[in-house]
Structure formats: C-alpha cells, structure tokens
Design a protein around this motif. Structure first.
Motif, PDB file in Angstrom:
ATOM      1  N   TRP A 286       1.181  -8.600  33.314  1.00  0.00           N
ATOM      2  CA  TRP A 286       2.235  -8.709  34.690  1.00  0.00           C
ATOM      3  C   TRP A 286       3.621  -8.988  34.357  1.00  0.00           C
ATOM      4  O   TRP A 286       4.464  -8.320  34.891  1.00  0.00           O
ATOM      5  CB  TRP A 286       1.728 -10.033  35.286  1.00  0.00           C
ATOM      6  N   TRP A 287       3.740  -9.662  33.084  1.00  0.00           N
ATOM      7  CA  TRP A 287       5.309 -10.005  32.632  1.00  0.00           C
ATOM      8  C   TRP A 287       5.714  -8.631  31.905  1.00  0.00           C
ATOM      9  O   TRP A 287       6.750  -8.306  32.415  1.00  0.00           O
ATOM     10  CB  TRP A 287       5.320 -11.087  31.424  1.00  0.00           C
TER      11      TRP A 287
ATOM     12  N   ARG B   8       6.662  -6.472  34.789  1.00  0.00           N
ATOM     13  CA  ARG B   8       7.735  -6.968  35.621  1.00  0.00           C
ATOM     14  C   ARG B   8       8.983  -6.748  34.675  1.00  0.00           C
ATOM     15  O   ARG B   8      10.339  -6.415  35.331  1.00  0.00           O
ATOM     16  CB  ARG B   8       7.579  -8.489  35.492  1.00  0.00           C
TER      17      ARG B   8
ATOM     18  N   SER C  48      12.200  -4.134  35.676  1.00  0.00           N
ATOM     19  CA  SER C  48      13.502  -4.646  35.846  1.00  0.00           C
ATOM     20  C   SER C  48      14.392  -3.801  34.897  1.00  0.00           C
ATOM     21  O   SER C  48      15.536  -4.489  34.482  1.00  0.00           O
ATOM     22  CB  SER C  48      13.461  -6.130  35.329  1.00  0.00           C
TER      23      SER C  48
ATOM     24  N   ARG D 217      16.251  -8.475  40.712  1.00  0.00           N
ATOM     25  CA  ARG D 217      15.703  -9.025  39.426  1.00  0.00           C
ATOM     26  C   ARG D 217      16.773  -8.774  38.184  1.00  0.00           C
ATOM     27  O   ARG D 217      16.920  -9.763  37.433  1.00  0.00           O
ATOM     28  CB  ARG D 217      14.373  -8.404  39.002  1.00  0.00           C
TER      29      ARG D 217
END
Lengths: 294, 677
Positions: A24-25, A28, A32, B214
């Motif tokens: 998940w990280w 992410r 980003s 983000r």
C-alpha cells in the motif's frame, strides 16, 4: 489448536499484513510521483541486513539479544516477506541489466537456498530420528572405522575358532570394500537402501554354504551392514544439513555487498543521493535556469 | 532395540564451534590449539610411588594402559595428529573468500571502461534507444546521467556530501527537449507559472487548492518523476496511472461517469479567434439568403484528427466581401495635414514655417492614427500629443491658450519633419520610425507590409505638392494613383486604398499598434486601434477578428482561425477522427447543437462570448467512455504538458513567447543588437 499451528498462523498473518502495508505504501509513493523503487529498495536492504544478522546473533550467544528460537522465526517469516518486497521493488518486471540481473539471480539463489534449508531442517531430523541412534556428524568417520574393525575382528575370530574360511572369503570378496570405503556422491545426494538390501540378500544367499559357527557370525554381519548403512544415511542427511548453509551464507554476504553497490549507483545515476527518497525535486535548479518560475 | 555403536563413546566432547579439530582416530582430550597445531598431549600423568611410575589414566579414558609409563616417568600414550579445520571454520573461510572475490570484482568493474555497460539497468525505450546508440556505453550514459561521466573519486566525493554531480538529470533532458518546453517552466506543474495555476485553481474551485494534494505542486517536478526509463524497448514512457493525477489534484475522480465534473461550456467557453455566431447565422442570415446551413461548408476534418475551419474565401467572402470593400472605399490615411491658422500660431510664438495655403485658414482636422503613432517616436511630439490627448483634433485647439498653441505648433513642426523625411528617405522613413516605436528592428516582411508598395516618387510628389514649388501643370489630376496609394487633395492626405480582405498594409499597422500597445507609446497605439480596429473602421476587421486584451488594451489580433495542427497544447484535447467512425456521430449536430432560443450571441468587450452552440453535456461522452468500453483514463482527454498559450491562462505568456521568438529572430538578423524596450 496446537501451539505450533497457532504460531504459524500468527506469524504468517503478521508477515502478510506487513507486506500488504508495504505494498500500500509503495503504491501511495508511486501515485505521489515518488520513486517507490528507492523506498522498497531501502526496505529490502534493511530486511536483508536483519536476516543476515541472525548469523551474528548465533555467534554472540552471551549477549541479551533475544532467544535464538525467536530470531529463527523472524528469519523465516521476514525471509518470505522479503520475497514480496523484492517483487514490489522490481515492480513485477524481470530485470534486464547485467548488474540488476546478477543481483536478482543472487537474491533468488539465496532465497531458494533458504527455502530448501528450511524444508530440510524441518524434514530431515524426523527422518534421522526414525533411523534410531543419534550420531554426531563429526563422529561418523570414527564410527565407520569402529564398524569396520568390529566386522574384521569378528570374521578373524570365526576363522580362528572354526577353521572355516568360507565366510572369510565371502567377506573379503563382497563386504570388505563396503565397510572400508565411503559411499559415493550419488548416494549423498539421493540416499537409498538398495545396496544394503543387495548385500543382505547376497549374504542370505551365501548362508546355505556356511557352517553353524559362520552362520552365527553372518548374523552379526547382517547387523553391521545395517548399522553401516544407517551411518551412511546419517552422513548423507547431516551433510545436507551442513552443506546448504555453505551456499546460503556464502550467498548472503555477497548479496548484501551487491545490493549496497546497486543502491549506491542507483542514487548516483538518479541525480542525488538524498533526493531519490523525495520526488527528485531539484530546488537548486532555480539558479541553474530551470525550475518553477512564478 | 539395538544398543549404541560405541557404548563407551570416544570419551571426547566435539566442539564444532572451534576452528580446528583433531583428525586422529582416537582424538585426544585436549584437542588442537587455537592456532591449529597439535597439543601433543599424553594419555595420563604417571604417578611415582617409590621408584616406580604408575599409570593413572582414568577408567573414563580406557583405564591404565598395559605398557605403563616409561622408566623416566613418561606416559606411553602420546597423542599426535595433524589438526583439520572444523566445518564451521571452513564455511567461514569459504564465505570470506567469496565476499572478497565479489568485492574485488566490483572494484575492478567500477574502475574499468565497461563500467556503465554493466550498471545500465536495462534497455532504453525505442525513441531514446534509436537516438542514443553511438559510441561507447560511457558516452551513451552521459546523455542522461552526470554520474555516467564521473570518475570513481567524484562518485565518492558526491556520496560523502561534498560535490554535487552536475548537470542535473532534468537539465540533460532539456538539452534535447528544449524545443518542446520552455526551460523557465519545464519543471513546473503542467509547465505553467505557479501564479497562473493558483489563479485558475482558485477561479475553478473557489479555494486555494494548489499544494494541498499528496505532493505540493508548487515545487519542481523532475521529468523522471513520471517518465521512467530503462524498462525495455516497448515501454510506454508517457503512460501514467490516472490515480497519479491525484498526487496534486485533491478532487477525487474514480470514474468519469460519476465523478468528473460537467464540462461547463467546454469547448465553447473560450472566445474563438474568429467571432462567428452559429446561432444567428443558422437562424437568421442563411435563411435570409435562402442558403442551407451546412457544417461542411466551413469545416473539414484535417489530418491531425481535428476539424479545421476553411478560409475566408471559401466560407465568408460570398456574403461579406461587398461590405468589406465598401468600408475600404475611402482608403486609410498614411499622412494628412490638418488646417490651421498659421498667423495665430506665429503670434503665440510657435514658428512652424511654410504651410500650404489651402490648409491655412482655421484650426480643424485630425492627424491620421498612423501618423500619430509614427510621430510618437519623436519625444517632443509625443509629449505634445499626450498633453492634448490621444484623440485630439485641431478643431479643439483653444486659440486663447498660448500653451495649447505652442503644443500644436510642436506637433505641426514634427509632422513637417516627418513629411520631409518621407521625401528624403522614402518608405524607409516609415520603417525607421516604426522601429523606434516598437523599440526593436523590423524584419523585412514586416517592413514590406507597412510600406506596401509605397514609392519614394509618390512621397516626393506629396511633399512637393503641399510644401514645395506648386506646379500648376500637376494640378490636373487631384487623384494621382500609384498602385493602391492615392493623394487625396481634399483632405490633404496621402491615402492607402486596401486591396480588400486580408490586406497586408492594414494588418501590418494593426499588428504594429497591438505590439506597441505594450510599450511606452501605448497611448497613441491604443488610439490607432480604437480608430482602425472598431466595427465601423475600414475593413470592418473587428467584426470577425478577435483580439487578446491586456488591461483592456488590445495586444494581439487573431487574423486566422485556430487550426488544430497549429493549436498550442491545452489541458483538454479531442480528436474527431476515431469518433467519426461511428455513423451516429458523423452528423456534427449529434454533438454540436446550435442554440435556437438565442438568436444573437452575447458580445462582451468587443468579442463574441460564445459560438452559438448549446453546451456539450458529459453524458454524451459517458455513454461510451467507461472503464469497460472506450476507457476513462485522465490522459485520454487531458494533457499534462500544457503550452502556456494553449492553457489560455495568461495572455502575457503569449507575448512573452512572441518576445522570445522575436528576440531570437532579431539576434539572427541583427547580431549584437540590443533591444531598448
């Protein structure tokens, strides 16, 4: 539920949850516009250092570093988790550069040797226990010699007392080489009881030509053949238990070295050693004529 | 149950963690030393009882031996072996050996010439691979990586934090892609100035949303953040996950159908370059002329997948030609003389010298806007005209105000000087003054447009007619024609009669005024545009041609409709080609419905605000554009890399681009010239 089963479920769950969080990280970071490869790479490096430190833990038994059994459990499950981290790191693509391919192969070999070692350490002791007597690996050469001496002295005593040489000749022709020599590499890699069965069948066949005294001695030979075979079986399986570590540990430290080198060059070629962990922003580009003009 | 093989055991405890092992058949109890030599131990330490030595070996070690100690008291059992390394020790040495070999290999590698070849993490994508193929690997790598050319020492210096490896990767990207992006905005989000992006975000969302995602989109975004290389020949460098857009964009869009906002006027939101009200033409003008209103009359599909607008000749001339020509019949003055009272001026101390008798009776008349603009290159005339106001007429001169008379005299003197320059230097005098107004040299085509066939002879005749020795024989024709230039004696003017639509002279002067509108002579330039670019001006240009305005001043005029192949990249792109394969969509009206209840388009700031279409609805696209059908990724319809002009964000960027281009052109044409803006 057995404690062993519960332990497996708990540890597996922790590993799966950890991997899911890392995935998940990584996702992410990627979304980003970050370089997730740097994040997962450093994480993988840390995991490999922790895995390799188990060897250090075993060398320092006096330090209060936690129980070796706990370290072993962590080593196993972190090892499995590192496979997932590795796949996340290479983004499910086969590497095709020379260094990267080499590194991936070394990693794969280390993991494979680890998995094989885990399988062997979980199955071979049970097989050895079924043989009966526990034997130290270092003692095997001496015990082989003991069996051989015992067989020879028994035969000589029989010849001396009975005056019959049939069994003596048979031993000389068929059994002395068995007791004197070590088993082949083929046997070490795949131990079978074929030779033992063959020898015992032959000896059984030969007993019809033996006197009563020789038959009694033959009975002892049966036992010694079996014991020698058990000893060889121990030798083969314990050699595996010793041998896989040669491969696993010999791969681990070069892997760490290659991984560190790979990380270093990846940062160098991406532009900056520190910026790889960010979005590769170049705030300094402003005075170089590039950047975000407002 | 069988008994143990060796019930008594060897009597020795094996220590596998020790580096050395005794290799004797019967190991001694001491074992080898740490250095790996035999300790040469004895079976026992004989005990002396009287004159005899007795063996005192314990039962655990086999009990007293048969031979017993020697007469000198030495044990008969002497252990002797050649120690061998333990498995653990051998394994350790093996690991260290492998590690040293690998370390040596790596050191050899990074010192060798084929270092980069080994370090390269994989194949480049085809577009890069076919360009970066020459030379050795080292030379290939330095195209994109500063580290590729650095020595091991430089690597180390960089690692220890001393020296940065230059140039940065994005700078190296820009070496090849400098034509694609402006270096100034290369690393900015969407290649736009942050201020403009903030402005647009605030306008669109009503909040200062930028930088709250983000990541902070106000920071630089390196090329490599999205474009990842070394993933093989066929890797798509431009592919990006729609979710990545939400790194900056806080408004979450999971599905086009449910989450994407309505189009709110796209694509009709922005004023078009040519003001064409489809509603009034469809509902009023075409029926009046008994003509069918077909889209294909004016629009064709081009090769770029867009729809282009045909030119004036094919689409507009049949109806508009007559009106345009009628508006041009009077011509446009290059230079004209006002009438004035020279005596009054003389009394006020304004000595203007000779003045044509026919124009010497009373103050009246205006200077032509072109003359005013050119006179503004003379500082004295400029300040005089600014004092009287940009729209001044000599009729408004207050003869009781000596200052006004003095200023009027200055203007007249400057006008006479200009006319003298025209006679002396010919049309180049116009170019010289125009260059002063713009503060830059004019290119040959620009100068040619401003002169448009004006001959020096024509200019000499004009001056000599009004200021020289008047030849009665020349009075025969007050309308001497030289090409499209005419001397109009009634208005004391030298007039240009445009050739019709798209006249280069008229366009040239309007463009010059639009450009000058951003400089120090903007007052006169703006006045020229007010007079020559209004709905009633000669040529009726502003009826159809729109302009870019800055602070309510025209700074650029659009002479041509936007062609898709030359359209700057905006945020949204649409290709008609794949859509026109569907029979339903081949009828333009299936998407573009002309407003029927709005017969006249709204005109604001002199420009038509829409093209007369009903707004496009998202539902028209959403019927096909789903995840399962035509797709709904952001990049199907949106560009990340946006041309600042295409984004319609900031008109100043257009000017900046123009300036840059002109600057480059001028440097090519006038090496070393310095623009004085």
């Amino acid at each position: 539920m057995r404690p062993f089963t519960r332990r497996r479920i708990v540890n597996s769950s922790i590993a799966i949850v950890a991997v899911a969080l890392i995935a998940w990280w990584v996702r992410r970071v990627e979304l980003s516009l970050g370089r997730s490869a740097f994040h997962s790479g450093w994480l993988l490096m840390a995991a490999m250092i922790v895995l390799a430190s188990y060897s250090l833990r075993k060398r320092l038994p006096t330090l209060p570093l936690g129980r070796s059994a706990w370290w072993m459990q962590m080593h196993i499950y972190l090892g499995f988790a590192s496979i997932a981290i590795f796949l996340l790191h290479i983004q499910w693509r086969l590497p095709n550069g020379i260094l990267e391919t080499t590194l991936a192969c070394v990693f794969a070999a280390t993991i494979a040797s680890g998995c094989l070692g885990l399988y062997w350490t979980r199955t071979l002791p049970q097989r050895l226990a079924r043989v009966g007597e526990e034997v130290l690996y270092e003692e095997i050469p001496r015990l082989r010699q003991l069996i051989r001496d015992h067989a020879q002295s028994t035969i000589l005593a029989t010849v001396r007392t009975s005056g019959q040489v049939t069994l003596g000749e048979y031993y000389d022709q068929h059994l002395s080489s068995y007791f004197a020599s070590r088993r082949s590499w083929q046997y070490r890699l795949r131990p079978t009881s074929e030779r033992r069965k063959q020898l015992m069948a032959d000896l059984t066949e030969a007993t019809r030509y033996l006197s009563d005294a020789e038959r009694k001695t033959a009975e002892q030979l049966f036992s010694l053949i079996r014991r020698r075979d058990d000893l060889d079986y121990h030798d083969a399986l314990q050699w595996r238990l010793k041998g896989w570590l040669f491969v696993h540990i010999a791969l681990t430290f070069p892997l760490l070295l290659l991984a560190a080198f790979h990380g270093w060059t990846a940062h160098l070629f991406s532009g900056d050693l520190l910026l790889g962990l960010s979005r590769l922003d170049y705030p300094r580009l402003g005075h170089l004529g590039m950047g975000v003009a407002t | 149950m069988r008994g143990p093989l060796d019930p008594e055991g060897s009597g020795d405890y094996h220590r596998p963690n020790q580096p050395w092992q005794c290799d004797a058949e019967t190991p001694c109890p001491l074992g080898p030393t740490l250095g790996g030599s035999c300790s040469h131990g004895n079976g026992c330490h004989p005990k002396q009882e009287g004159d005899r030595w007795l063996c005192n070996r314990s039962d655990m070690r086999g009990g007293p031996c048969e031979e017993g100690p020697s007469p000198e008291g030495e044990c008969c059992v002497q252990y002797n072996c050649t120690p061998t390394r333990s498995i653990r020790s051998r394994r350790g040495r093996f690991v260290v050996g492998i590690l040293l070999a690998v370390a040596g290999g790596l050191l050899t590698l990074i010192s060798s010439s084929w270092r980069n070849e080994v370090l390269a993490p994989g194949m480049l994508t085809r577009p890069h691979a076919q360009l970066i193929t020459t030379g050795q690997s080292k030379d290939r790598c330095i195209n994109c990586h500063a580290a590729g050319n650095a020595s091991l020492g430089q690597w180390w210096a960089h690692t220890t934090g001393g020296v940065a490896l230059q140039p940065m990767q994005s700078q190296l990207c820009m070496k090849c892609h400098e034509q694609t992006f402006s270096a100034k905005y290369a690393l900015a989000a969407h290649n736009l100035p942050v201020a403009s992006l903030c402005e647009r975000t605030a306008e669109k969302h009503g909040i200062e949303a930028i930088g709250t995602g983000r990541i902070d989109s106000r920071n630089a975004i390196a090329c490599a953040a999205c474009h990842r290389e070394h993933h093989g020949l066929d890797h798509d460098l431009t592919a990006i996950d729609s979710a990545s857009c939400q790194a900056c964009h806080v408004e979450k869009i999971d599905s086009f159908t449910t989450d994407h906002p309505e189009f709110t006027g796209w694509p009709y939101r922005e004023p078009t370059r040519i003001s064409f009200d489809h509603a009034s033409h469809s509902g009023k003008h075409f029926p009046k002329e008994d003509q069918p209103f077909n889209c294909q009359q004016c629009h064709v599909e081009d090769q770029g997948g867009g729809i282009s607008t045909l030119g004036y000749e094919s689409s507009c001339a049949s109806c508009h030609e007559k009106g345009i020509n009628a508006s041009l019949s009077d011509g446009v003055s290059l230079v004209s003389l006002p009438t004035l009272d020279a005596e009054t001026l003389l009394e006020a101390g304004a000595e203007i010298g000779a003045w044509p008798e026919d124009a010497d009776f009373d103050f009246d008349g205006q200077l032509s806007p072109v003359t005013r603009l050119l006179l503004s290159s003379d500082e004295r005339a400029l300040s005089a005209m600014q004092m009287l106001g940009p729209e001044f007429s000599f009729f408004d001169i207050d003869i009781d105000d000596p200052q006004q008379l003095q200023v009027a005299g200055d203007i007249i003197k400057s006008l006479k000087q200009f006319v003298a320059e025209l006679e002396e230097k010919g049309p180049s005098a116009i170019t010289t003054r125009a260059e002063k107004v713009l503060g830059r040299p004019l290119s040959k085509p620009e100068a040619a447009r401003l002169e448009s066939g004006l001959s020096q002879q024509m200019l000499q005749e004009y001056r000599q007619h009004w200021f020289g020795q008047r030849q009665t024989s020349e009075e025969a024709s007050p309308e001497k024609v030289s090409g499209t230039w005419k001397r109009d004696d009634a208005s004391f003017a030298l007039k240009y009669h445009p050739s019709g639509h798209s006249d280069p002279w008229l366009q040239g002067w309007l463009d010059l005024a639009a450009e000058a509108n951003r400089g120090g002579r903007s007052v006169m330039a703006d006045q020229l545009l007010k007079e020559m670019f209004s709905p009633t001006s000669p040529g009726l240009c502003s009826t159809c041609h729109t302009a870019v305005r800055e602070e309510d001043r025209i700074v650029k005029i659009h002479w041509r409709s936007l062609q898709t192949d030359s359209r700057p990249r905006g945020f949204t792109h649409f290709s008609h080609t794949p859509h026109l394969t569907q029979p339903r969509l081949q009828d333009c009206k299936s998407c573009h419905r002309v407003s029927e209840d709005r017969p006249q388009g709204e005109v604001r700031a002199g420009q038509l605000q829409d093209s007369g279409f009903e707004p496009l609805e998202k539902s028209g696209c959403a019927s096909c554009h789903t995840h399962q059908a035509a797709g709904e990724s952001c990049t199907q319809c949106h560009h990340y890399h946006v041309d600042p002009i295409g984004s319609e964000l900031d008109a100043s960027l257009l000017l900046e681009r123009t300036e840059e281009k002109l600057s480059v052109d001028n440097q090519d044409r006038f090496p070393g010239s310095e623009l004085q803006r």
